[in-house]
Design a protein around this motif. Structure first.
Motif, mmCIF file in Angstrom:
data_model
loop_
_atom_site.group_PDB
_atom_site.id
_atom_site.type_symbol
_atom_site.label_atom_id
_atom_site.label_comp_id
_atom_site.label_asym_id
_atom_site.label_seq_id
_atom_site.Cartn_x
_atom_site.Cartn_y
_atom_site.Cartn_z
ATOM 1 N N UNK A 60 -4.917 -25.885 -29.698
ATOM 2 C CA UNK A 60 -3.785 -26.669 -29.221
ATOM 3 C C UNK A 60 -3.712 -26.498 -27.707
ATOM 4 N N UNK A 61 -3.555 -27.607 -26.984
ATOM 5 C CA UNK A 61 -3.514 -27.530 -25.532
ATOM 6 C C UNK A 61 -2.148 -27.952 -25.021
ATOM 7 N N UNK A 62 -1.562 -27.132 -24.158
ATOM 8 C CA UNK A 62 -0.352 -27.550 -23.444
ATOM 9 C C UNK A 62 -0.771 -27.861 -22.021
ATOM 10 N N UNK A 63 -0.553 -29.118 -21.601
ATOM 11 C CA UNK A 63 -0.923 -29.505 -20.240
ATOM 12 C C UNK A 63 0.283 -29.442 -19.322
ATOM 13 N N UNK A 64 0.030 -29.272 -18.052
ATOM 14 C CA UNK A 64 1.103 -29.279 -17.058
ATOM 15 C C UNK A 64 0.458 -29.043 -15.715
ATOM 16 N N UNK A 68 3.893 -25.341 -12.828
ATOM 17 C CA UNK A 68 4.788 -25.355 -13.984
ATOM 18 C C UNK A 68 4.357 -24.310 -15.005
ATOM 19 N N UNK A 72 6.227 -21.080 -16.321
ATOM 20 C CA UNK A 72 6.570 -21.024 -17.739
ATOM 21 C C UNK A 72 6.043 -19.732 -18.363
ATOM 22 N N UNK A 75 8.281 -16.929 -17.462
ATOM 23 C CA UNK A 75 9.555 -16.940 -18.180
ATOM 24 C C UNK A 75 9.362 -16.556 -19.643
ATOM 25 N N UNK A 76 8.257 -16.977 -20.210
ATOM 26 C CA UNK A 76 8.012 -16.669 -21.626
ATOM 27 C C UNK A 76 7.816 -15.183 -21.837
ATOM 28 N N UNK B 370 12.607 -29.151 -13.617
ATOM 29 C CA UNK B 370 11.725 -28.006 -13.815
ATOM 30 C C UNK B 370 12.541 -26.728 -14.020
ATOM 31 N N UNK B 374 12.694 -24.336 -17.312
ATOM 32 C CA UNK B 374 12.420 -22.898 -17.247
ATOM 33 C C UNK B 374 13.589 -22.105 -17.817
ATOM 34 N N UNK B 377 13.504 -22.224 -21.532
ATOM 35 C CA UNK B 377 12.468 -21.321 -22.048
ATOM 36 C C UNK B 377 13.036 -19.913 -22.113
ATOM 37 N N UNK B 388 11.741 -22.503 -30.098
ATOM 38 C CA UNK B 388 10.912 -22.723 -28.920
ATOM 39 C C UNK B 388 9.751 -23.662 -29.225
ATOM 40 N N UNK B 389 9.532 -24.596 -28.321
ATOM 41 C CA UNK B 389 8.465 -25.584 -28.453
ATOM 42 C C UNK B 389 8.562 -26.363 -29.756
ATOM 43 N N UNK B 464 8.575 -32.958 -16.181
ATOM 44 C CA UNK B 464 8.567 -31.486 -16.232
ATOM 45 C C UNK B 464 9.146 -30.905 -17.519
ATOM 46 N N UNK B 467 6.588 -31.451 -20.290
ATOM 47 C CA UNK B 467 5.446 -30.557 -20.195
ATOM 48 C C UNK B 467 5.765 -29.184 -20.763
ATOM 49 N N UNK B 468 6.939 -28.660 -20.417
ATOM 50 C CA UNK B 468 7.218 -27.263 -20.735
ATOM 51 C C UNK B 468 7.872 -27.053 -22.089
ATOM 52 N N UNK B 469 8.607 -28.031 -22.599
ATOM 53 C CA UNK B 469 9.369 -27.769 -23.819
ATOM 54 C C UNK B 469 8.841 -28.495 -25.049
ATOM 55 N N UNK B 470 7.879 -29.398 -24.871
ATOM 56 C CA UNK B 470 7.434 -30.168 -26.035
ATOM 57 C C UNK B 470 6.642 -29.272 -26.982
ATOM 58 N N UNK B 471 6.578 -29.694 -28.266
ATOM 59 C CA UNK B 471 5.754 -28.939 -29.216
ATOM 60 C C UNK B 471 4.294 -28.980 -28.762
ATOM 61 N N UNK B 472 3.518 -27.991 -29.147
ATOM 62 C CA UNK B 472 2.102 -27.981 -28.776
ATOM 63 C C UNK B 472 1.434 -29.236 -29.313
#
Lengths: 344, 515
Positions: A60-64, A68, A72, A75-76, B370, B374, B377, B388-389, B464, B467-472
């Protein structure tokens, strides 16, 4: 109104149905490998598909953007689901390493590339891009081009015929490198000398190359793959009779700055084995050759075969200046300088 | 009976308002947390930088300029559609909304690609826009619909009896417009103008492409170039205090005003004034707006489509479409559902907590996306890691971030909806909730549709947070456009951009038919 609600409801339900059927079909055993990728999906997807096909490991790929994703990941913290971070810039890898996000890579991985491996051993290079000068072969003979980018301002013949992209990130990286290698004063003089030649500023590289093909400029400072994408991604005529060609400066010149992409294993990875298998795959001859062919970036493995429009491996390695990539982080000074000179 | 006493504490009003307040204030507390992470000396250095002053000047200048430009476009256009006999009104209305379907960075690309020595319009010898002028033009061209939609709804909702009365008192047409109509448009103008101002404050897609240094561009640079979360948080907090000032200002200007009909019977339909000698300029104006706001970006994308051999796959395009809709549609519905009680409280029960809830929603809109992502997250992983995600979190994030867009139209409609109908329903023994749904809700439908459309369009373009919060594995249309266009693979980006704009157009057309 009722009709509207019905249509809305349909839209709402359909995608969920699609999602559930998707997740049932993923192959491979166990959880998928999770990659955070600062590289654009068009450059990542083909390789990921080949990997899954070859190994049966789902990915599974998360792009950004690099920024970012690094933010992220920080923060994670420990709760990050990611196994690997694949970055577009060495700068982002340096920051991730300093922030303690990466695990030390084993020698079995670090020994694969034939160059560009960082001394920290926290990440491994995957491909390399070079700064180059593009020129119009119909109007410029290559012998006439300077051996060092630092001499470019002396070429009065190019007055009004030079293109550059002062607002573009890789141009700014190049200026940062110049400041680090030659000092503030020399960089300032270089910019002033260039400005005296009345260069044309373009917002990004593709429009600049198009302007060159339209006869607007004779030379331009760009990244090597933009030239290749224009020449080899377009129609056949262009390939047979290119109106844009690549000039590399002399070996070790600042104008050839190497921009490295790479990947690192995250501390939070629960699937180290799969992650290392992926890194190993990226550095395999096949994947490196494939990337050179499709993405048109340079391999970091000597044995990879490259298309005839790329330089042989050893020549390419000798191109770039000796330079610590972490020093590219000092962007603020570059932006101030460009602003002072009225280029931003 | 005074309006404020109509309801006591109702969970279905205060529940959503509380949810919004918590959902927005939690991300803000994250920024404060990050901001105070550095040591004191360094913090003072960050805050007192001279550079911040320049950022402030640039940001305010751009905001004011864009407000002027959008007013100059939106006022005449709304008037033409609502008050004149111009032909093809649905089409003109669509032209006034469609620029919203164009992602800001595509608009900026379009402006840059079509001008300058090698652009599409190179024959016209237009200078390539950049800096202030470029950001001003690109932002103005794609944010004016916020004002247009609000003004149009308000003009259509005006009771012409007021104007008749003014005229019978001897006012000229011009005086009626100035002394009766314009003051009535105040809530709509503030709602639309506020959205535009907040949008300009928060935008970085356009300002970064045009390289104009505002707060949000500086925030973006801090994350992107320096990877500095502390200075970025400070800049975000400064930006938010600027937003806070604007919100207070707007609240003061609207306080204690009532705009609803109080007469009996139903409102007469407004008569349309003939264009007369203004016919040619009117059509010319509409044509110009359509060319710049819609035709220019669309033709740029079509030009991308034709100029390369590398294209994406159809299956990818379809799944991106489904992914986009699966998040943006529920978000639009949820945001509007949250906006309704919040707007209702602030208009019909204007206590300080009610007003605060509404202001807080606007604050969420102005938080840089953004930073918003964050923060979510940070808090989800610490409180509800299972969320999450997940698609649910993405939808909630969109809804909380964009609900301010839905508040404006709903609020304007509530100002105009007569309280008497609802009171009458109460007197007939209906429960408060039923009285609302029978007496007031039918009058809000158009505005709810407009609010939903606005949130949908924004969520569809958002980057933004997505990118950061969507499901994989989630790939939206906007991600497809951006991912390819920023690598200069324009022919790959083009189909995504076209589907994105087509989807927006279809849904907006559907929702506005009722408005």
């Amino acid at each position: 109104m009722r009709c509207l609600i019905a249509v809305l409801a349909m839209f709402l339900v359909l995608p969920f149905a699609a999602c559930t059927s998707d997740s049932g079909g993923s192959g491979g055993d166990g959880d998928p490998l999770v990659i955070y990728s600062g590289r654009k999906s068009v450059l990542v997807d083909p390789l990921v598909e080949q990997f899954t096909e070859a190994t049966g490991i789902a990915v599974e790929v998360r792009s950004g953007s690099d920024a970012e994703l690094v933010a992220a990941l920080q923060e994670e913290g420990d709760a990050s689901p990611a196994d690997l971070y694949w970055a577009n810039t060495a700068g982002a890898l340096g920051v991730a390493g300093e922030a303690g996000l990466f695990s030390q890579l084993p020698d079995s991985i670090l020994s694969k590339p034939d160059g560009y491996v960082p001394s920290s051993g926290l990440w491994v290079p995957v491909t390399v891009r070079f700064r180059v000068m593009a020129y119009d072969p119909g109007r410029v003979t290559p012998e006439f081009l300077p051996a060092s980018v630092m001499d470019l301002p002396d070429n009065d013949a190019f007055r009004g015929q030079i293109g550059w992209t002062p607002t573009y990130s890789s141009f700014q990286d190049f200026i940062t490198a110049m400041r680090e290698i030659h000092g503030e004063e020399a960089t300032r003089n270089w910019i002033e000398g260039m400005k005296a030649l009345e260069p044309k500023a373009y917002p990004s590289n593709t429009p600049m190359l198009e302007a060159m093909m339209a006869g607007e400029i004779m030379v331009g400072l760009t990244n090597h793959y933009y030239v290749l994408r224009v020449v080899h991604g377009g129609d056949d005529d262009l390939r047979d009779d290119p109106t844009v060609a690549t000039h590399h400066f002399g070996a070790g010149d600042t104008g050839n700055l190497a921009l490295v992409t790479g990947a690192g294993l995250l501390n939070t990875s629960t699937q180290t084995e799969k992650a290392l298998a992926f890194l190993s795959f990226l550095l395999s001859e096949d994947a490196q050759s494939f990337a050179a062919e499709t993405v048109r970036e340079y391999p970091v493995v000597r044995a990879a075969t490259v298309p005839d429009y790329l330089l042989p491996f050893d020549e390419a390695v000798a191109l770039g200046p000796e330079f610590d990539f972490d020093r590219l982080r000092n962007l603020e000074g570059t932006l101030d300088l460009l602003r002072e000179k009225g280029l931003l | 009976m005074p309006v404020a006493r109509l309801h006591d504490f109702r969970w279905y009003l205060w529940g959503p308002a509380l949810l919004v307040a918590v959902g927005v204030l939690v991300p803000l507390s994250y920024l404060v947390l990050r901001a105070f992470q550095g040591d004191a000396g360094e913090l003072a250095d960050l805050v007192l930088r001279r550079r911040n002053l320049r950022l402030l000047g640039n940001t305010l200048g751009l905001t004011a300029g864009v407000l002027l430009l959008t007013s100059a476009i939106a006022f005449p256009l709304a008037w033409l559609v609502a008050r004149t006999d111009i032909k093809g009104k649905p089409f003109v209305t669509l032209l006034g909304v469609l620029p919203l379907a164009v992602p800001g960075y595509v608009m900026a690309y379009a402006l840059m690609a079509s001008t300058g020595p090698s652009g599409l319009l190179s024959g016209l010898h237009l200078p390539r826009p950049s800096g202030y002028a470029g950001a001003w033009l690109a932002l103005g061209l794609y944010t004016f619909p916020y004002l247009f939609l609000n003004l149009r709804a308000a003009l259509l909702g005006l009771d012409p009896a007021l104007e008749d009365a003014a005229q019978s008192l001897g006012y000229s047409n011009r005086e009626v417009a100035r002394r009766v109509v314009l003051p009535q448009l105040r809530p709509a103008f503030f709602a639309g103008g506020l959205l535009i101002a907040l949008h300009v404050l928060g935008d970085f897609g356009v300002v970064s492409l045009m390289r104009f240094e505002t707060f949000s561009y500086a925030i973006y640079l801090q994350y992107a170039a320096a990877f500095d979360r502390v200075y970025a948080a400070w800049l975000a907090l400064m930006l938010l205090s600027l937003t806070g000032v604007m919100l207070l200002l707007e609240m003061r200007l609207l306080r204690g005003r009532r705009y609803e009909r109080t007469g009996s019977g139903s409102a007469r339909t407004t008569s349309m004034s003939p264009l007369g000698r203004w016919t040619a300029p009117a059509y010319g104006f509409v044509g110009l707006v359509g060319m710049a706001g819609v035709a220019l970006p669309v033709s740029t994308v079509v030009y991308w489509l034709g100029r390369g051999v590398e294209h994406g796959r159809w299956s990818d395009l379809l799944s991106a479409f489904l992914d986009s809709c699966s998040a943006a549609l529920p978000a639009a519905v949820l945001a509007t559902a949250l906006a309704l009680p919040v707007a209702y409280l602030s208009v019909r029960k204007p206590s300080w907590p009610a007003r605060a809830a509404e202001r807080i929603a606007y604050l969420g809109y102005a938080t840089p996306p953004l930073a918003f992502a964050l923060a979510l997250i940070f808090f989800t992983l610490r409180s509800a890691p299972f969320l999450y995600q997940s698609l649910g979190l993405l939808i909630a994030a969109y809804a909380l971030h964009f609900m301010a867009e839905a508040i404006g139209p709903v609020r304007s409609a509530l100002y105009q909806a007569p309280v008497r109908i609802q009171e009458a329903a109460r007197n007939l023994g209906r429960s408060p909730l039923r009285a609302f749904f029978e007496g007031t809700f039918p009058l809000l439908r158009g505005s709810l549709g407009a609010g939903m459309a606005l949130v949908f369009l924004s969520a569809l373009k958002e980057l933004p947070i997505t990118f950061l919060l969507s499901p994989l594995g989630f790939r939206s249309l906007a991600m497809g456009v951006w991912g390819a266009a920023s690598e200069s693979l324009f022919s790959v980006a083009a189909p995504y951009a076209l589907v994105l704009m087509a989807t927006s157009t279809a849904l907006v057309g559907l929702l506005l038919r009722k408005a």
